[in-house]
Design a protein around this motif. Structure first.
Motif, mmCIF file in Angstrom:
data_model
loop_
_atom_site.group_PDB
_atom_site.id
_atom_site.type_symbol
_atom_site.label_atom_id
_atom_site.label_comp_id
_atom_site.label_asym_id
_atom_site.label_seq_id
_atom_site.Cartn_x
_atom_site.Cartn_y
_atom_site.Cartn_z
ATOM 1 N N PHE A 83 0.833 -1.204 0.000
ATOM 2 C CA PHE A 83 0.000 0.000 0.000
ATOM 3 C C PHE A 83 0.865 1.250 0.000
ATOM 4 N N HIS A 84 1.844 1.309 0.894
ATOM 5 C CA HIS A 84 2.696 2.501 0.960
ATOM 6 C C HIS A 84 3.475 2.692 -0.337
ATOM 7 N N ASP A 85 3.966 1.601 -0.913
ATOM 8 C CA ASP A 85 4.683 1.720 -2.184
ATOM 9 C C ASP A 85 3.755 2.221 -3.289
ATOM 10 N N ALA A 86 2.507 1.795 -3.250
ATOM 11 C CA ALA A 86 1.541 2.243 -4.260
ATOM 12 C C ALA A 86 1.241 3.724 -4.109
ATOM 13 N N VAL A 87 1.176 4.222 -2.870
ATOM 14 C CA VAL A 87 0.968 5.659 -2.642
ATOM 15 C C VAL A 87 2.147 6.452 -3.190
ATOM 16 N N LEU A 88 3.356 5.969 -2.929
ATOM 17 C CA LEU A 88 4.552 6.734 -3.263
ATOM 18 C C LEU A 88 4.996 6.590 -4.713
ATOM 19 N N GLU A 89 4.503 5.577 -5.424
ATOM 20 C CA GLU A 89 5.006 5.346 -6.780
ATOM 21 C C GLU A 89 4.564 6.429 -7.766
ATOM 22 N N THR A 90 3.480 7.145 -7.460
ATOM 23 C CA THR A 90 2.972 8.136 -8.413
ATOM 24 C C THR A 90 3.782 9.422 -8.411
ATOM 25 N N GLY A 91 4.546 9.686 -7.326
ATOM 26 C CA GLY A 91 5.073 11.025 -7.150
ATOM 27 C C GLY A 91 3.931 11.959 -6.821
ATOM 28 N N SER A 92 4.197 13.262 -6.757
ATOM 29 C CA SER A 92 3.178 14.236 -6.399
ATOM 30 C C SER A 92 2.079 14.295 -7.460
ATOM 31 N N VAL A 93 0.858 14.019 -7.031
ATOM 32 C CA VAL A 93 -0.298 14.105 -7.926
ATOM 33 C C VAL A 93 -1.462 14.731 -7.160
ATOM 34 N N PRO A 94 -2.438 15.322 -7.852
ATOM 35 C CA PRO A 94 -3.637 15.817 -7.165
ATOM 36 C C PRO A 94 -4.350 14.678 -6.442
ATOM 37 N N LEU A 95 -5.042 14.989 -5.366
ATOM 38 C CA LEU A 95 -5.703 13.959 -4.560
ATOM 39 C C LEU A 95 -6.695 13.120 -5.363
ATOM 40 N N PRO A 96 -7.509 13.700 -6.245
ATOM 41 C CA PRO A 96 -8.408 12.840 -7.025
ATOM 42 C C PRO A 96 -7.662 11.818 -7.890
ATOM 43 N N VAL A 97 -6.490 12.205 -8.397
ATOM 44 C CA VAL A 97 -5.684 11.282 -9.202
ATOM 45 C C VAL A 97 -5.122 10.172 -8.322
ATOM 46 N N LEU A 98 -4.635 10.535 -7.129
ATOM 47 C CA LEU A 98 -4.124 9.529 -6.205
ATOM 48 C C LEU A 98 -5.209 8.531 -5.820
ATOM 49 N N GLU A 99 -6.397 9.028 -5.505
ATOM 50 C CA GLU A 99 -7.483 8.139 -5.098
ATOM 51 C C GLU A 99 -7.882 7.190 -6.230
ATOM 52 N N GLU A 100 -7.918 7.692 -7.440
ATOM 53 C CA GLU A 100 -8.252 6.826 -8.574
ATOM 54 C C GLU A 100 -7.165 5.767 -8.769
ATOM 55 N N HIS A 101 -5.917 6.159 -8.623
ATOM 56 C CA HIS A 101 -4.802 5.211 -8.737
ATOM 57 C C HIS A 101 -4.909 4.110 -7.683
#
Length: 569
Positions: free
Chosen positions: A533-551
């Motif tokens: 889970f933590h790796d999945a959060v961090l793999e995107t780099g900085s993104v808007p919250l809606p993009v992170l949630e969709e990811h």
């Protein structure tokens, strides 16, 4: 299928051409730097004059029109993410030019001159680096004059920070303006110790040039700035606190909310979220107090924490060493919570003395964790574990280097998005409970006080900027609901007053990550892997919250397998 794939390929290519060209334009604007976080020593400072600002508005408006002409529905999944991140970035940049943010290049927390006076020491490796830096020093009077012109324009239409937040901020200018020698300024730091690869004779030449540049260009430029700041800018600054009192204030504050939170919420909605969250955290704080055995009420406990010497370091060195110990505690458990660990390490340093009186308790980023050792009775040891997890690892000095290691992402993806970065760092404070970093109920209370501090920001920021709160109302709210010292209360409130919206990013970002974690735990059950889970959060780099949630929703739907499965088993 072939036609659909062809359309996807064509539209992907169009998008890549847009953001590649735009990144090249920005690189040229920065004098050849790859990105805004690049610490390469460049030979010039940027142009910030009115003509340059208007050219930026024209440029980014054209870029937005190009983006709007794309057929987003046929982009590949990866390029759809790039599109959403890039479009949000361009929208923020356009708002910045429309609302003329450049006319307010100072707030209670930071200013253009303080950023220049902290040269990246580790970037000085060659004689050419030093030559470039000397060119910067000689270019500083021009750069300062353009910034002062922008500030004068802001004065003319009441676009300034509130006067109360500028009090005492002249000290950082005066420290350099009143220096007698080059060696008495922070600009001399790169020349104090130079790389042995540079011949001694050349070192001597560079030092002589630096002494001339600092004493004949830098110190006089600061003297001119100091006179303007004291005699024109502060006396003419607006008295009102609220962002909504500025020209076109309601739209300006809503734009700042979008910039820093990346979500479309009104000030009223955010205020209510803050009040609701504060109630829940307060109940946790009461439970922590009970565990300490303290017999008084909540205000009495806060007073006890703020005044008992056992909770404060006796020397700056003690505070720094405690922070170092906590960071090594995390190293001991990091592999249980993260599959992927960054290569870059970080140093722990005191905040420079010229800015420490108005600086936050700490600040972290790639390669460094700054700890504020000014006014030690304001720097509680029980809050230090939470601060360290936030600012060092696994917070900013962990997340930002990981993002930098994603070499396959376009350059624009290196920009820092506050809701993501700060939300992650505040989440890391909570994570410290699971990791066993908090050893006493006092340290747990310190973490909860920090959580309350961030939730209180939702109430205070919106209270000040949209509900007519006074400075004293804001200060009292923090006093009543957190264990922050009086000094921290003052510096924080002034920061919120002069930096509308930024304080909202922290807790809203954490709520977004926690929401996705709870969703993942419920959906995946026994298959939930905290490292994945933590790796999945961090793999995107900085993104808007809606993009992170969709990811993360897609990650859950795919079975919760992280991007580095061989590391996460």
């Amino acid at each position: 299928m072939g036609a659909a794939r062809s359309a996807e390929t064509r539209e992907d290519a169009r998008l890549k051409a847009i953001y590649t060209a735009e990144s090249a334009w920005r690189k040229a604007q920065r004098g050849g730097s790859d990105d805004e976080n690049d610490e390469t020593i460049l030979p010039v400072l940027p142009s910030v004059d009115e003509a340059t600002q208007q050219a930026k508005l024209v440029h980014w408006t054209k870029v937005m029109a190009q983006l709007d002409a794309l057929k987003v529905e046929v982009l590949s999944p990866a390029e759809k993410v790039n599109y959403r991140v890039f479009r949000a970035q361009i929208a923020v940049l356009i708002n910045g030019q429309k609302f003329r943010y450049y006319e307010m290049p100072v707030n209670s927390d930071s200013a253009f001159w303080s950023e220049l006076s902290d040269p990246p020491i580790n970037s000085f490796k060659t004689a050419e680096d030093y030559s470039h830096y000397l060119s910067q020093l000689n270019d500083t009077p021009r750069f300062f004059s353009e910034e002062v012109a922008n500030m004068r324009a802001g004065l003319a239409h009441r676009f300034t920070p509130p006067k109360v937040t500028l009090e005492g901020r002249d000290v950082s200018i005066a420290t350099i303006a009143e220096a007698k020698r080059a060696e008495d300024t922070p600009y001399w730091k790169p020349f104090a110790t130079m790389p042995s690869s540079i011949p001694e004779s050349r070192q001597g030449e560079l030092r002589a040039e630096a002494r001339t540049a600092i004493e004949q260009k830098i110190i006089p430029a600061y003297a001119v700035l100091l006179k303007f700041f004291r005699e024109e800018y502060v006396p003419g600054a607006q008295e009102a606190l609220a962002a909504e009192s500025l020209p076109n204030g309601k739209a300006y504050y809503q734009a700042k909310i979008l910039e820093y939170t990346t979500v479309d919420l009104t000030p009223e909605q955010i205020h209510e979220i803050g009040l609701h969250e504060m109630a829940g955290i307060h109940a946790e704080m009461l439970a922590a107090i009970q565990q300490t055995g303290f017999k008084g009420d909540f205000p009495a406990f806060l007073q006890y924490l703020r005044t008992d010497p056992q909770f404060y370091a006796k020397t700056p060195e003690e505070l720094l060493m405690r922070a170092a110990y906590i960071s090594k505690e995390f190293d001991g458990v990091s592999a249980r919570y993260f599959g992927y660990l960054p290569r870059q390490r970080f140093a722990i340093r005191p905040v420079p003395p010229e800015i420490a009186p108005f600086y936050t308790s700490g600040r972290g980023g790639p390669g460094v964790y700054f700890v504020n050792t000014y006014d030690l009775p304001s720097r509680s040891l029980y809050s230090l574990p939470a601060l360290t997890l936030h600012e060092s690892a696994p917070g900013h000095a962990f997340q930002i280097p990981i993002a930098a290691e994603h070499k396959d992402l376009p350059k624009f993806r290196g920009a820092y998005i506050s809701a993501y970065g700060e939300g992650w760092a505040v989440y890391c404070e909570r994570l410290g409970t699971e990791m066993g970093i908090y050893h006493t109920p006092y340290e747990t209370f310190g973490m909860l006080s920090y959580q309350a501090w961030r939730a209180a920001r939702l109430v205070v920021d919106t209270g000040i900027h949209s509900q007519g709160w006074t400075r004293e109302q804001a200060r009292q709210y923090l006093r009543d609901n957190t264990a922050l010292s009086e000094h921290e209360v003052d510096t924080e409130v002034d920061r919120y007053i002069s930096w509308p919206g930024q304080a909202l990013s922290y807790y809203l970002g954490e709520l977004s990550i926690l929401k996705e974690r709870h969703k993942a735990e419920a959906s995946l059950g026994a298959k939930f892997n905290i490292r994945a889970f933590h790796d999945a959060v961090l793999e995107t780099g900085s993104v808007p919250l809606p993009v992170l949630e969709e990811h993360l929703d897609q990650w859950i739907a795919g079975g919760g397998v992280g991007p580095y499965p061989e590391m996460e088993r």
